[in-house]
Design an enzyme around this catalytic site. Structure first.
Site, PDB file in Angstrom:
ATOM      1  N   HIS A 483      22.001  42.607 -14.710  1.00 49.93           N
ATOM      2  CA  HIS A 483      22.661  43.638 -15.519  1.00 49.93           C
ATOM      3  C   HIS A 483      24.135  43.749 -15.137  1.00 49.93           C
ATOM      4  O   HIS A 483      25.017  43.757 -16.024  1.00 49.93           O
ATOM      5  CB  HIS A 483      21.954  44.983 -15.308  1.00 49.93           C
ATOM      6  CG  HIS A 483      22.521  46.110 -16.118  1.00 49.93           C
ATOM      7  ND1 HIS A 483      21.929  46.563 -17.280  1.00 49.93           N
ATOM      8  CD2 HIS A 483      23.630  46.870 -15.941  1.00 49.93           C
ATOM      9  CE1 HIS A 483      22.650  47.553 -17.771  1.00 49.93           C
ATOM     10  NE2 HIS A 483      23.687  47.761 -16.976  1.00 49.93           N
ATOM     11  N   GLU A 484      24.413  43.828 -13.840  1.00 50.01           N
ATOM     12  CA  GLU A 484      25.797  43.993 -13.401  1.00 50.01           C
ATOM     13  C   GLU A 484      26.611  42.728 -13.632  1.00 50.01           C
ATOM     14  O   GLU A 484      27.798  42.799 -13.968  1.00 50.01           O
ATOM     15  CB  GLU A 484      25.840  44.390 -11.919  1.00 50.01           C
ATOM     16  CG  GLU A 484      25.054  45.650 -11.570  1.00 50.01           C
ATOM     17  CD  GLU A 484      25.397  46.858 -12.426  1.00 50.01           C
ATOM     18  OE1 GLU A 484      26.522  46.922 -12.957  1.00 50.01           O
ATOM     19  OE2 GLU A 484      24.530  47.749 -12.571  1.00 50.01           O
ATOM     20  N   HIS A 487      28.007  42.553 -17.071  1.00 50.05           N
ATOM     21  CA  HIS A 487      29.200  43.371 -17.323  1.00 50.05           C
ATOM     22  C   HIS A 487      30.484  42.573 -17.144  1.00 50.05           C
ATOM     23  O   HIS A 487      31.544  42.991 -17.637  1.00 50.05           O
ATOM     24  CB  HIS A 487      29.216  44.571 -16.390  1.00 50.05           C
ATOM     25  CG  HIS A 487      28.387  45.724 -16.874  1.00 50.05           C
ATOM     26  ND1 HIS A 487      28.457  46.207 -18.164  1.00 50.05           N
ATOM     27  CD2 HIS A 487      27.466  46.497 -16.225  1.00 50.05           C
ATOM     28  CE1 HIS A 487      27.628  47.230 -18.296  1.00 50.05           C
ATOM     29  NE2 HIS A 487      27.003  47.420 -17.144  1.00 50.05           N
ATOM     30  N   GLU A 506      27.100  48.959 -22.046  1.00 53.97           N
ATOM     31  CA  GLU A 506      25.765  49.166 -21.480  1.00 53.97           C
ATOM     32  C   GLU A 506      24.645  48.588 -22.346  1.00 53.97           C
ATOM     33  O   GLU A 506      23.639  48.109 -21.828  1.00 53.97           O
ATOM     34  CB  GLU A 506      25.519  50.659 -21.239  1.00 53.97           C
ATOM     35  CG  GLU A 506      26.500  51.290 -20.264  1.00 53.97           C
ATOM     36  CD  GLU A 506      26.465  50.634 -18.881  1.00 53.97           C
ATOM     37  OE1 GLU A 506      25.567  49.816 -18.613  1.00 53.97           O
ATOM     38  OE2 GLU A 506      27.358  50.939 -18.075  1.00 53.97           O
TER      39      GLU A 506
END
Length: 778
Positions: A483-484, A487, A506
């Site tokens: 997930h990170e 980004h 997000e």
């Protein structure tokens, strides 16, 4: 859109007048004192006058853009890392130091830490033909407004950049004596410096460093408010005449909301930025609106027992100034919003691999679905302002795993070595397999203190992870890491032009974490990966449903400013709607609703086609800020057959972004919803009526209508018994189970309905089906 801002409300004000002046570069020179819990020092800001663009014909037509939003045609190269640690490792009183400027066109000499020399090509920044200078007319002095909160500002002064040795190369004039001419000279020097071509980035950092150390040439008047710092110079009435380089002396406050002073899991003191709702304005005076994209360099001094980690392209090595005092230096050359700047200072231990690590392997069975085209290098220029860009560098585009380091408190070192060290290269490689070139040249991963209020946070070149991800195997750690990492593309390299459109960051990261993780799990068969994703979708659906049922409707809207999204006032000020609402901070609607929007688009388009488009989108928009419609317009233009599904930018925005609640779902999603509702003991009549009206259940496919009929029977929704009768007569292949439901409740009306339908269809029914139903009824 001039607004009178009330700081008592839930809306967060962005006060900086970015349309008048834009920060292009920050130089921070700071000391961290754990005894007083204060960070103090100076920040030098280098400005360019802002520009107001005319309305254009882009996807964001009608929105007013600042100079940093313009599209520049450039070809840039891989950033390199200048060996400037010793120069910048100085006390605030130190004078000039030796600093070697690298020549143009040096060959790439990357090393294992991500330090490398500059690349080959770049061109200068071209000015926009559609922009005109904004000036303050009348007799009042021009007022520069910065975002600032919980800071003690001690002094503001103009910096005499003309006093820097060798700066003459940035001037066209000879000797100047007149005060006005000298002021113009200083501003001209800053203009030439901030507009240097991308392949001069080392030289640019060199002069930024020395200009930041130049003496002051006059204090400026200033005042502080709840949310802002206002600065003016007497008798300067236009932004173009205002000093383009200013130095601010300031201190943070222990209670400042941008930083957290605490202890780590080993009981040692530390401080980190928390990504709070007010961003970095309580760490340094800045311009918070996302359009104020800038670069920065930072020197931090602290006791030698501490390690300083930060958003920086270089893997900083500390320089000892005196016994017990170290200096750390970081910089970035990719312009980004000031809110993405992150710092963490603590007694961190670097976690290193003790044994040989096997080559990185990923799930090729799964990743091959998304690799129909190699789009890592696209012919032509990037669409962003000039900076040394990795996307145009062949070596960077083929780099599956970027250099990375892991830091943690001493007590978590072994657990990180066991879990994180193996996962990071797998997840990085999986991300590269899906989206191509990593936007950033290196990354640090830090396990933050236990009071960190999230499982993770991504910033340029650094990821914060909660200690919670280190227990119970690798699944939670791997998915959160994915997930990170996502980004890096969505949230950092591609940012939202309006902070209220959080779903752009997000929603994409939530969607991509599943895809990255499926590829990273090299031993997982394709079918099992799909099953995992479907299970996670169900869990997310239930979470979203619960959140929608238990939150205010106004907080469920992904684009709360609707058609005004992206617009700012005449000066550039704006508000982040609900930005200070404590309830919103812990909501996941932007994650989950955004995820389901992207999932629904992928299902309609087909995943292989969808990811081919995503790579094109990344190639086009990296290094830029976008609005939702930029993504949607390109999607429908790139895959025109989607218009056959009735998709349009307007109906997607209307159904998903501008309304509260849960939008119209795909059939599979509706089945999941209705099946989860069947598990509820009791649903009131109002909920059943709302479901029917919202999703037009009588018009859905047989799978959906079957579950709807089950709900009608279970809750004795008598006004819809006709729909059950219709289903039993027209969908005989699926209706057998419903007869049992009608009989088991021992309700006279329902049993009568069952007998009636069987009598009407018995002669046409399949023999086996008729026998089973008869056994239920008689």
């Amino acid at each position: 859109m001039e607004t009178k801002l009330d700081p008592a409300k839930d809306d967060l004000p962005l006060m900086a007048n970015t349309r008048h002046m834009l920060v292009k570069h920050y130089v921070l020179d700071l000391d961290v004192d754990f005894k007083s819990q204060v960070i103090e020092g100076t920040i030098v800001l280098f400005f360019e006058p802002g520009s107001r663009c005319k309305k254009g014909g882009s996807a964001g037509e009608g929105a007013c853009l600042s100079q940093s939003d313009e599209t520049f045609k450039i070809r840039a190269s891989e950033p390199c890392h200048s060996p400037v640690t010793n120069l910048s490792a100085r006390s605030s009183k130190t004078g000039y130091n030796d600093f070697s400027v690298c020549a143009k066109g040096e060959k790439d000499t990357s090393d294992k830490n991500g330090n490398h020399s500059n690349g080959e090509q770049a061109s200068g920044i071209s000015s926009s033909k559609n922009c005109c200078d904004i000036e303050t007319h009348g007799s009042e002095d021009f007022l520069l407004v910065l975002d600032c909160c919980d800071l003690s500002v001690l002094k503001v002064e103009e910096v005499d950049v003309a006093a820097v040795p060798g700066i003459e190369k940035f001037t066209r004039s000879a000797k100047l004596t007149d005060a006005e001419e000298l002021r113009n000279l200083r501003n001209q020097i800053v203009h030439e410096l901030v507009t240097l071509p991308a392949d001069h980035w080392r030289e640019q950092l060199y002069y930024y460093t020395y200009c930041s150390q130049a003496p002051g040439c006059g204090e400026l008047l200033f005042s502080t408010g709840t949310w802002s710092l206002e600065i003016r110079k007497a008798e300067v009435q236009a932004p173009r005449d205002f000093p383009h380089a200013i130095r601010i002396w300031y201190k943070t406050k222990p209670e400042g909301r941008s930083v957290t002073w605490t202890t780590d899991q080993s009981g040692r003191p530390c401080v980190y930025t928390m990504g709070s709702p007010i961003n970095n304005r309580a760490l340094f005076p800045c311009q918070e609106p996302p359009v104020a994209m800038s670069t920065w360099q930072t020197t931090v001094r602290t006791a030698s027992s501490f390690v300083v980690l930060m958003s920086g392209e270089n893997s900083a090595e500390p320089a000892q100034l005196q016994e017990g005092l170290l200096s750390w230096y970081y910089y970035v050359t990719m312009p980004m919003p000031a809110s993405t700047f992150t710092i963490a200072v603590g007694c961190w231990t670097e976690v290193k691999q003790e044994s040989h690590t096997a080559d990185v392997q990923i799930n090729n069975e799964f990743s091959s679905l998304f690799s129909r085209a190699d789009l890592r290098l696209i012919k032509g220029s990037c669409g962003h302002v000039a900076y040394p860009c990795r996307f145009q560098n062949p070596a960077a585009s083929s780099q599956l795993v970027i250099p990375h380091r892991v830091f943690a408190p001493w007590c978590l070192k072994d657990r990180c070595a066991e879990i994180l060290l193996e996962l990071i290269p797998q997840c990085l490689s999986a991300a590269h397999a899906i989206l191509g070139t990593h936007p950033f040249s290196r990354i640090d991963v830090l396990i933050v203190p236990s009071n960190f209020s999230s499982l993770g946070m991504a910033s340029p070149h650094i990821i914060f992870l909660s200690q919670s991800v280190l227990t119970g195997g690798s699944h939670l750690c791997g998915t959160r890491l994915c997930h990170e990492i996502a980004h890096a593309w969505f949230g950092l390299a591609i940012g939202a032009r309006d902070w209220t459109e959080e779903w752009i960051s997000e929603g994409f990261a939530t969607y991509l974490e599943d895809v990255f993780w499926a590829v990273a799990q090299q031993q997982l068969p394709h079918d099992e990966a799909r099953e995992q994703q479907e299970l996670k979708a169900l869990l997310r659906w239930r979470r979203l449903r619960d959140e929608v049922q238990n939150s205010k409707e106004e907080l469920q809207v992904l684009r709360p400013n609707k058609e005004n999204t992206g617009e700012v006032s005449e000066s550039g000020t704006c508000i982040i709607k609900h930005g200070l609402n404590a309830e919103k901070i812990f909501m996941q609607v932007h994650y989950l609703k955004g995820y389901f929007l992207l999932q629904s688009l992928a299902k309609k388009i087909g995943e292989a086609t969808y990811f081919e488009f995503l790579r094109k989108f990344v190639q086009k928009f990296h290094g830029q800020l976008i609005l939702s419609q930029d993504f949607l317009y390109m999607l429908l233009e790139d895959i025109p057959e989607q218009k056959g599904y009735g998709l349009s930018v307007e109906n997607i925005i209307g159904a998903w972004l501008d309304t509260s609640g849960i939008p119209k779902l795909l059939p599979d999603q509706l089945v999941l919803l209705l099946e989860s509702l069947l598990e509820e003991k009791m649903l009131c009549l109002r909920i059943l009526q709302c479901l029917e009206k919202t999703y037009h259940l009588d018009e859905q496919d047989a799978e959906v209508r079957h579950r709807w009929c089950e709900l009608v029977v279970k809750h004795k929704y008598t006004t819809r018994y006709a729909e059950v009768e219709k289903f039993l007569k027209e969908d005989q292949a699926m209706g057998v189970y419903l007869y049992g439901e009608l009989m088991v409740n021992e309700d006279a009306k329902q049993q009568e309905l069952a007998y009636k339908c069987f009598a009407a269809t018995q002669k046409q029914m399949d023999v086996s089906s008729a026998k089973v139903v008869a056994e239920m009824l008689f």
